[in-house]
Design a protein around this motif. Structure first.
Motif, short mmCIF file in Angstrom:
data_model
loop_
_atom_site.label_atom_id
_atom_site.label_comp_id
_atom_site.label_asym_id
_atom_site.label_seq_id
_atom_site.Cartn_x
_atom_site.Cartn_y
_atom_site.Cartn_z
N UNK A 193 0.84 -1.19 0.00
CA UNK A 193 0.00 0.00 0.00
C UNK A 193 0.88 1.24 0.00
N UNK A 194 0.32 2.30 -0.55
CA UNK A 194 0.98 3.60 -0.45
C UNK A 194 0.05 4.52 0.32
N UNK A 195 0.60 5.26 1.25
CA UNK A 195 -0.22 6.16 2.05
C UNK A 195 0.37 7.56 2.05
N UNK A 196 -0.52 8.51 2.29
CA UNK A 196 -0.07 9.91 2.28
C UNK A 196 0.21 10.45 3.65
N UNK A 197 1.06 11.44 3.68
CA UNK A 197 1.23 12.19 4.92
C UNK A 197 1.64 13.61 4.57
N UNK A 198 1.59 14.49 5.57
CA UNK A 198 2.03 15.87 5.38
C UNK A 198 3.32 16.09 6.14
N UNK A 199 4.09 17.05 5.69
CA UNK A 199 5.26 17.49 6.47
C UNK A 199 4.94 18.88 6.99
N UNK A 200 4.91 19.14 8.27
CA UNK A 200 5.19 18.19 9.34
C UNK A 200 3.95 17.39 9.74
N UNK A 201 4.18 16.23 10.37
CA UNK A 201 3.11 15.44 10.96
C UNK A 201 3.55 15.07 12.37
N UNK A 202 2.71 15.31 13.34
CA UNK A 202 3.11 14.94 14.69
C UNK A 202 2.20 13.87 15.27
N UNK A 203 1.27 13.38 14.49
CA UNK A 203 0.41 12.29 14.96
C UNK A 203 0.08 11.41 13.76
N UNK A 204 0.53 10.16 13.84
CA UNK A 204 0.39 9.25 12.70
C UNK A 204 -0.76 8.29 12.88
N UNK A 205 -1.61 8.52 13.87
CA UNK A 205 -2.62 7.50 14.16
C UNK A 205 -3.54 7.18 12.98
N UNK A 206 -3.90 8.15 12.11
CA UNK A 206 -4.74 7.75 10.96
C UNK A 206 -4.02 6.77 10.03
N UNK A 207 -2.73 7.03 9.75
CA UNK A 207 -1.99 6.12 8.86
C UNK A 207 -1.83 4.75 9.53
N UNK A 208 -1.60 4.77 10.84
CA UNK A 208 -1.39 3.51 11.54
C UNK A 208 -2.67 2.68 11.55
N UNK A 209 -3.81 3.37 11.72
CA UNK A 209 -5.08 2.64 11.65
C UNK A 209 -5.25 2.00 10.27
N UNK A 210 -4.77 2.69 9.24
CA UNK A 210 -4.84 2.11 7.89
C UNK A 210 -3.94 0.89 7.75
N UNK A 211 -2.75 0.98 8.35
CA UNK A 211 -1.83 -0.17 8.29
C UNK A 211 -2.45 -1.39 8.96
N UNK A 212 -3.15 -1.11 10.09
CA UNK A 212 -3.76 -2.22 10.82
C UNK A 212 -4.86 -2.88 9.98
N UNK A 213 -5.44 -2.10 9.07
CA UNK A 213 -6.56 -2.59 8.29
C UNK A 213 -6.11 -3.47 7.12
N UNK A 214 -4.80 -3.38 6.76
CA UNK A 214 -4.31 -4.13 5.60
C UNK A 214 -4.50 -5.63 5.82
N UNK A 215 -4.75 -6.34 4.71
CA UNK A 215 -5.04 -7.77 4.85
C UNK A 215 -3.81 -8.55 5.34
N UNK A 216 -2.62 -8.19 4.85
CA UNK A 216 -1.45 -8.82 5.44
C UNK A 216 -0.58 -7.74 6.05
#
Ligand code: ATP
Ligand code: MG
Lengths: 385, 235, 299
Positions: A193-216
């Protein structure tokens, strides 16, 4: 290099001519960002220290280095004005704000004088598209650091990766992850998967929730961003129970990353980054920093230290050509098989003309302490031109 | 009690009040009359120190022309300003509460609020309602009550009848009459010269920033046509 | 799937809490002085640098560090008011805005020259951050602390503004500053209190920012303040409720866009966020809850 969005900044002209004026000196111009957004990447401390070391030994062919340093406040227009001033004073080379916005116009002006932009730490691919001929970077562009990290990842059995990309840092943060992904796929791995982020980011919880959702679950995450943001990512991934490597680029190469392990020595065990020069304990860079500290000229971190290489390369070319003609110096740099520098053993500009061929270190951590995981010229580098 | 000496008021370079002098005796009610733009509000503002002015303002034997607005209020000068300026986002009670700012004895102040509620039952009814929702007449009562909460030595009233219906205007003037009998010193600025002249012990007529006449009611009325054109009072 | 939605909603809530906390600090000063205090970010940064200094001189007690940081931010806010904003208090809004911008940039460059342009690790607040599992939902203690602290700050502010004399005077001053002076209430005191409260909010924000980032750098507060500024504009500048609402709305928008937009549109995230904001502003040009402007006099 690590451009984020531009911001107004007040240039504070905080620096002056570093050396007394000698009759016949090797003048190097540094219209650099001592303040403002890109101040962390100025190469001045290392350049000054190396010049001091060489001058103390009598200089090159009896000529001493004279560094002309002035703050641009991370402002391109200021850099251009200062460049014109330094060119008039007869510099042999120039180092400036390490971002193509500035480097390109500065190079175009310097071209009229035959002077080279010799940049200590520029990794931007934009500089190698043939837009200017008088540009040389002392390091390898971003695809090389991505490839080095990917080769190490493959050797650790990494298969499935997540790429974090951002347009905020230009190709450095947008494309470097993709190059990493290309090398991984070339080695039999897969981009989950590819995910987006902004610079700066001080809280990654949305991306991490997405990682948790991945099938593997991913074996590794790659990101090219700045500190302390990536340190937050590492901690939040660990807290979320994601047991994956975090690979990154030279943006991670900051002492504040090491502090993430302050309370948990193992937290950095699976963090590694491809960077510009080895910086682990015992490395040539650390020896150089110790030497400078003893001279009373502290050099904080890798980007400032890379300034030493520029001065050494110029010293080599002056000695070779026996003079300070800027065009001859550029030719000497580009024809040498190997030029001794300080942060790695040697560099060569013979094959690539606009950037160095040099080993690309991958730095990791053991028990919270930096270790050199690999240090080679990557075998497979994605086509990036 | 209040002696204004050689007072001029400036807005930038423009001088709108020209070297005027007047005096208010303790316990008296003095009216300052004149057409729109005569400089009445400007004069009041200079007493309060919210505009640029030259000359001196002497209050209770103290030159106050150089001190801060807040300090002048603390000396016992209170204002019910033109346009009322109630704090419309605050409740009626809170408006009165702020009026007691310069009082140290909160308990007495609280009593006083109750007292005002007795005088104006309507304010009591609207105690927790925001002041912006009061009617114009109610707001005027609130403004005067708020100004009196600080227990002032002198009360400056700037056009208290402005925009009010005749019935309400009458109530306002009755209130001023009551204040007068209580011995509160008053400077009254009014468009309604007929009523103001009746109420005041002494009056000053201002025109284009100059005092063009002064005296008690009968003296002013004697001036005839000029006065009627300036104040609208018929002989 | 439902877990995922709940998870992301909680994330949005904690993003919003941080923006709301900072936006409140901007709004309280703006509502009284009409000043957009861009230097609020550097007031936050001072809290961070104070923690750095305390860690360096071996203060270990977290309570001491927290109180110290909040104290530093309060002092800084009041100090800035005294030396930079008081002289331009009665100047027009643009002058105030430019002054605030100038102060912000000067401070950032001072941090850069006097401390370092790079991030300096400050790990003494890490203890506030540990994972909490609720079924399949994972949150961090920090998210809870930050949301709760923001709600408490709002509650405190509401009580202060409704119940205390100074609080009532501040509300009055937001409408008619001169009239408050004409009540004999010191303007300087009201304004200094507003700045002190904004400093308090900045100090609390600094603690959470440091607990999450574990490092200070010169732009520590500048970037969050830009976000908070947007929150204030959306919510209605000068309205405290608006600031809070705008903060939570912006948090929800940002997390929402991050989650909904496909990666290939990722670079457009901010564009989409601002497009939504633009639509809101077309609908309500003064922001959702713009404070009443008229003086309310019935003439
Ligand atoms: N803030 C200001 N700036 C410039 N000029 C002003 C200002 N306030 C008042 N003026 C001018 O000063 C003059 C006197 O105004 P002032 O308000 O004192 O009159 P007034 O006697 O109170 O009138 P009214 O009966 O209409 O209230 C007017 O010509 C007015 O235009
Ligand atoms: Mg008037």
């Amino acid at each position: 290099m690590k451009p984020f969005f531009k911001k107004i900044s007040i240039p504070i002209f905080a620096s002056f001519l570093a050396f007394p004026v000698y009759a016949d000196t090797i003048k190097v111009g540094f219209p650099v960002p001592l303040t403002g957004e890109y101040a962390p990447y100025a190469e001045i401390q290392g350049a000054k220290c190396m010049a001091e070391i060489i001058n103390n030994k009598g200089g090159v062919n009896g000529k001493k280095f004279e560094l002309l340093v002035q703050d641009t406040g991370t402002d391109t227009q200021t850099a251009i004005s200062l460049t014109e001033k330094f060119l008039d004073q007869g510099v042999v080379a120039i180092g400036t704000i390490p971002f193509s916005d500035t480097m390109i116009p500065v190079a175009q002006i310097a071209a009229g004088y035959g002077v080279t932009i010799l940049q200590a730490q520029s990794t931007q691919v934009e500089m190698h598209t043939g837009i200017v001929d008088n540009f040389i970077s002392n390091v390898s562009p971003d695809p090389f650091t991505a490839a080095a990290a990917a080769e190490y990842a493959l050797s650790e059995g990494v298969k499935n990766v997540v790429l974090l990309t951002s347009d905020d840092g230009g190709s450095w943060s947008a494309k470097t992850p993709l190059w990493f992904g290309e090398v991984i796929e070339n080695g039999g791995g897969k981009v989950l998967s590819k995910m987006n982020f902004s610079i700066p980011t001080s809280d990654w919880s949305p991306q991490i929730a997405e990682m948790k959702k991945l099938s593997s679950s991913p074996d590794a995450v790659y990101i090219s961003s700045i500190m302390p943001d990536v340190g937050v990512l590492v901690r939040q991934m660990k807290a979320a129970g994601i047991d994956a490597w975090v690979f990154g680029s030279d943006g991670l190469d900051d002492p504040s990353l090491d502090s993430v392990a302050d309370s948990d020595k193992s937290i950095l065990d699976k963090v590694a980054f491809g960077t510009l020069a080895p910086s682990q304990p015992g490395s040539a860079m650390q020896e150089f920093q110790a030497e400078c500290k003893a001279l009373g000229m502290p050099v904080d971190g890798m980007f400032p230290a890379l300034g030493a290489d520029v001065i050494m390369a110029l010293a080599y070319a002056v000695e070779k050509t026996g003079g300070t003609d800027p065009v001859a110096i550029r030719e000497a740099l580009r024809s040498a098989d190997s030029i001794p520098v300080r942060t790695v053993e040697s560099v060569s500009f013979k094959n690539n003309k606009s950037h160095a061929e040099r080993t690309v270190p991958v730095i990791g951590f053991k028990n919270g302490v930096r270790v050199l995981l690999s240090n080679a010229i990557p075998r497979f580098v994605p086509n990036w031109k | 009690m209040l002696i204004v000496n050689d007072l001029s008021v400036f807005y930038g370079k423009i001088k709108v009040v020209h070297n005027i002098n007047f005096t208010i005796e303790e316990g008296s009610c003095v009216a300052l009359l004149g057409p729109n733009g005569a400089g009445k509000t400007s004069t009041i503002s200079s007493i309060l120190g919210t505009v640029n002015s030259t000359g001196t303002v002497n209050f209770c034997n103290q030159d106050i022309s150089k001190i801060q607005t807040e300090d002048r209020i603390k000396l016992g000068i209170s204002i019910a300003p033109e346009g009322r300026r109630v704090f419309s986002n605050l409740s009626v009670f809170e408006n009165l509460y702020l009026g007691s700012a310069i009082r140290k004895d909160r308990a007495i102040a609280d009593n006083e609020i109750e007292n005002w509620f007795n005088i104006f039952p309507i304010l009591k009814e609207r105690k927790d309602q925001s002041a912006g929702t009061l009617s114009g007449g109610e707001q005027q009562m609130l403004t005067i009550a708020r100004a009196l909460m600080g227990n002032p030595k002198i009360l400056l009233l700037d056009e208290p009848s402005l925009g009010l219906a005749p019935m309400i205007t009458k109530q306002v003037f009755e209130l001023i009459e009551t204040l007068k009998t209580k011995g509160i010193t008053i400077l009254l600025v009014e468009q309604n010269a007929t009523e103001a002249l009746k109420l005041a012990d002494y009056s000053y007529i201002l025109n284009s920033g100059n005092i063009v006449a002064h005296g008690n009611r009968s003296e002013i009325l004697k001036k005839g046509d000029l006065m009627s054109s300036l104040t609208g009072v018929e002989n | 799937m439902i877990d995922y939605v709940v998870q992301q909603s909680l994330n949005a809530l904690s993003f919003g809490a941080e923006y709301a906390l900072i936006a409140l600090g901007l709004a309280i000063v703006f509502s009284i002085m009409g000043l957009v205090n861009f230097a609020h970010g550097e007031v936050i940064a001072i809290g961070g640098y104070c923690m750095m200094v305390m860690a360096a001189i071996a203060f270990r007690n977290p309570i001491v560090i927290i109180i110290g940081a909040i104290f530093a931010s309060v002092i800084m806010a009041v100090f800035l008011e005294r030396i930079a904003f008081r002289p331009v208090r009665y100047a027009d809004a643009t002058t105030g805005l430019l002054t605030a911008f100038g102060v912000s940039l000067i401070l950032q460059n001072l941090f850069l020259l006097l401390v370092s342009p790079r991030p300096i690790a400050v790990t003494s607040m890490y203890f506030l951050d540990w994972p909490i599992k609720l079924g399949s939902i994972r949150i961090s203690s920090l998210q809870i602390f930050e949301t709760v602290a923001t709600l408490l700050a709002i509650l405190f502010l509401v009580l202060f503004l409704k119940r205390s004399f100074l609080g009532i005077a501040m509300r009055a001053a937001s409408l008619d500053f001169e009239m408050v002076r004409l009540m004999g209430i010191r303007a300087n005191r009201v304004i200094a209190t507003a700045f002190a409260i904004s400093g308090l909010l900045a100090g609390i924000a600094a603690i959470f920012i440091i607990a999450r980032r574990g490092a200070v750098d010169p732009t520590l507060g500048f970037n969050p303040v830009l976000k908070a500024f947007v929150a204030c504009v959306v919510g209605g500048f000068g309205s405290l409720t608006g600031a809070v609402l705008g903060g939570f709305l912006l948090g929800a928008l940002e997390v929402g866009m991050l989650v909904i937009l496909p990666q290939s549109y990722g670079g457009m995230k901010d564009a989409f966020v601002f497009a939504v904001i633009a639509i809101i502003l077309v609908w309500r040009p003064e922001g959702i809850l713009s404070p009443q402007k008229e003086k309310g006099d019935k003439i």
